[in-house]
Design an enzyme around this catalytic site. Structure first.
Site, PDB file in Angstrom:
ATOM      1  N   ASP A  46      53.737  34.278  -5.957  1.00 44.38           N
ATOM      2  CA  ASP A  46      53.031  35.502  -5.563  1.00 44.38           C
ATOM      3  C   ASP A  46      53.307  35.774  -4.082  1.00 44.38           C
ATOM      4  O   ASP A  46      53.338  34.852  -3.272  1.00 44.38           O
ATOM      5  CB  ASP A  46      51.528  35.325  -5.812  1.00 44.38           C
ATOM      6  CG  ASP A  46      50.748  36.606  -5.601  1.00 44.38           C
ATOM      7  OD1 ASP A  46      51.337  37.696  -5.753  1.00 44.38           O
ATOM      8  OD2 ASP A  46      49.538  36.527  -5.282  1.00 44.38           O
ATOM      9  N   HIS A  68      44.487  32.645  -2.461  1.00 43.94           N
ATOM     10  CA  HIS A  68      44.134  32.367  -3.861  1.00 43.94           C
ATOM     11  C   HIS A  68      42.976  31.387  -3.860  1.00 43.94           C
ATOM     12  O   HIS A  68      43.019  30.387  -3.165  1.00 43.94           O
ATOM     13  CB  HIS A  68      45.305  31.724  -4.602  1.00 43.94           C
ATOM     14  CG  HIS A  68      46.462  32.650  -4.770  1.00 43.94           C
ATOM     15  ND1 HIS A  68      47.721  32.201  -5.042  1.00 43.94           N
ATOM     16  CD2 HIS A  68      46.559  33.995  -4.696  1.00 43.94           C
ATOM     17  CE1 HIS A  68      48.550  33.226  -5.147  1.00 43.94           C
ATOM     18  NE2 HIS A  68      47.867  34.332  -4.932  1.00 43.94           N
ATOM     19  N   SER A  93      48.224  30.140  -0.455  1.00 46.25           N
ATOM     20  CA  SER A  93      47.614  29.584  -1.660  1.00 46.25           C
ATOM     21  C   SER A  93      47.276  28.109  -1.398  1.00 46.25           C
ATOM     22  O   SER A  93      46.596  27.817  -0.425  1.00 46.25           O
ATOM     23  CB  SER A  93      48.571  29.784  -2.838  1.00 46.25           C
ATOM     24  OG  SER A  93      47.990  29.364  -4.029  1.00 46.25           O
TER      25      SER A  93
END
Lengths: 280, 200
Positions: free
Chosen positions: B136, B43, B16
């Site tokens: 996540d 992401h 991310s």
């Protein structure tokens, strides 16, 4: 059957068969990975451990099935999703649509309606809405009801406005809804030309004489075999020289339609059906 | 460290915040005889679609592709998740996309890729979590280990943002710490390099 994966796959097959026999919905040709996630989501929500425990539920509890059907069709959707596609539609397709006295458009899998209203706005701005009939179909009746209401979360309107601008919007996005409480209700003139209808791509027949079919991010949930079947049906629903738009991460590459369509915009997956002269 | 003779069939990477640089470093160190497919969930904002592919192409000697629906996974190829779509692996080792609800507030979600990939590749999957500011991927990485696969996590001190590595280490340790290596980015690059077939 000696490992967990095989047992789980067997449970999924039984569960899907139960649904098919009891309610007539056939999910057996769905792509398995997403399907399994959705089934596991329902399992968690209902506090169960094994997929096979869903079988008695689905057989004897209609409310449970409705919940599952809803899980199966909840997707992320937004107004003017992929704005550049709508821009390309304006630039490359609208002029061709203008040559017809009447226009039929089919939104396949319209879900809660964001894309249909986006289309209605575009057609309105291009002066085409009054001579167009838009068919918006989905197999989820709950989604259709929401689509028909046309009320969307107010806090999303700022993003939608940006997308509307990127999509080549020629007016002010705020003209198209009225804000009430925390909802934005789409203006009723947008709705006048839209027919919302229940339609199941897997078991129902296609439509006829369509000038444009929008089927974005519906095929990604199907296996190749079902994708091909549905694409063939969509191809048959179009007029000669009619337009087909699929999701920009989807493809006609492995489908029988590849040879029957020309790309209008290859990157954004916008196609036009070729003219075929029938011999005799 | 796992047995160097352990064979992997695929690598999945979740990253991310700070990902552009971390992925660049890993890509730069992949040898040209690297054969495994690498699937990446980064992401990203919805509008940045092709950007990451172009960014990595500049630094990678193996092929880099944007993941699209029904595309079958090929050896020696990096697949990058498309913005706004979950990325999954089907039983036949082809890619699937979905626009289901966000998971961990993310679409694409690392957990979604890791779960589905581990169902397909089982013990032959290597999962890697790099820098990032959310949790996540931690559940997905634990799932990979539960299915017999192996986990690498960028060490929190080495990561630009340590939230994701810390969450991943915690989740995997709770399942099977023996299947986890916490390594610097440079060490992860070496680990990957050594997965390439040795020249005779």
């Amino acid at each position: 059957m000696n490992n967990l994966k095989e047992i789980e796959n067997f449970e999924i097959d039984c569960f899907l068969q139960a649904i098919h026999l009891r309610f007539g919905y056939d999910f057996s040709d769905y792509a398995k990975a997403s399907l399994k996630r959705r089934i596991q989501y329902r399992l968690q929500q209902d506090g169960l451990n094994h997929i096979s425990e869903l079988i008695p539920r689905v057989l004897h509890d209609e409310a449970f099935f409705k919940r599952f059907l809803n899980d199966m069709s909840i997707t992320v959707t937004e107004m003017f999703r992929t704005p550049l596609m709508f821009k390309s539609l304006r630039e490359n397709i609208v002029d061709k649509l203008k040559t017809y006295p009447r226009i039929n458009i089919w939104h396949v899998g319209c879900a809660t309606g964001e894309e249909v209203y986006s289309m209605a706005i575009l057609l309105h701005e291009e002066g085409l809405l009054e001579k167009t009939r838009i068919y918006a179909t989905d197999y989820n009746r709950h989604s259709l009801e929401l689509a028909q209401k046309g009320i969307f979360a107010l806090q999303r309107m700022k993003n939608y406005n940006q997308a509307y601008q990127l999509a080549g919007g020629s007016s002010s996005f705020t003209d198209y809804y009225s804000a009430k409480y925390d909802g934005a209700k789409m203006k009723s003139f947008l709705k006048k030309r839209i027919t919302f209808a229940h339609h199941n791509l897997i078991s129902d027949q296609g439509f006829a004489q369509m000038h444009l079919i929008m089927c974005r991010n519906v095929l990604i949930y199907f296996n190749q075999q079902l994708q091909n079947r549905v694409l063939t049906m969509l191809g048959q629903s179009l007029l000669q020289r009619g337009f087909l738009i699929i999701g920009d991460k989807e493809s006609l590459e492995f489908s029988p339609l590849l040879d029957e369509f020309d790309a209008i915009d290859a990157k954004l997956k916008m196609f036009q059906k070729r003219l075929v002269f029938n011999a005799g | 460290m796992p047995d160097k003779n352990t064979l992997f069939d695929a690598v999945v990477i979740g990253v991310s915040a700070g990902g552009l640089n971390a992925l660049k470093v890993l890509c730069q160190h992949l040898p040209k005889n690297f054969l495994l497919p690498i699937l990446i969930v980064q992401h990203q904002l919805q509008t940045e679609d092709d950007f990451l592919v172009q960014h990595l192409e500049k630094h990678c000697v193996i092929k880099v592709k944007l993941a699209v629906s029904t595309q079958c996974i090929e050896a020696a190829t990096v697949y990058v998740s498309a913005a706004g779509y979950h990325l999954l692996v089907e039983e036949d080792k082809c890619l699937a996309l979905s626009v289901d609800s966000p998971v961990n507030y993310s679409i694409p979600s690392i957990d979604v890729l890791f779960d589905s990939a581990s169902d397909v590749y089982g013990q032959y999957l290597l999962g890697i979590i790099l820098t990032g500011g959310s949790a996540d991927g931690s559940r997905g990485l634990a799932h990979i280990v539960e299915r017999g696969g192996h986990a690498l996590v960028q060490s929190p001190e080495d990561a630009d943002v340590d939230v994701m590595p810390i969450a991943a280490i915690k989740a995997v340790t709770a399942v099977n710490a023996a299947k986890l290596n916490v390594l610097s980015l440079a060490e992860i690059a070496i680990f990957l390099k050594e997965l390439a077939p040795h020249e005779r």
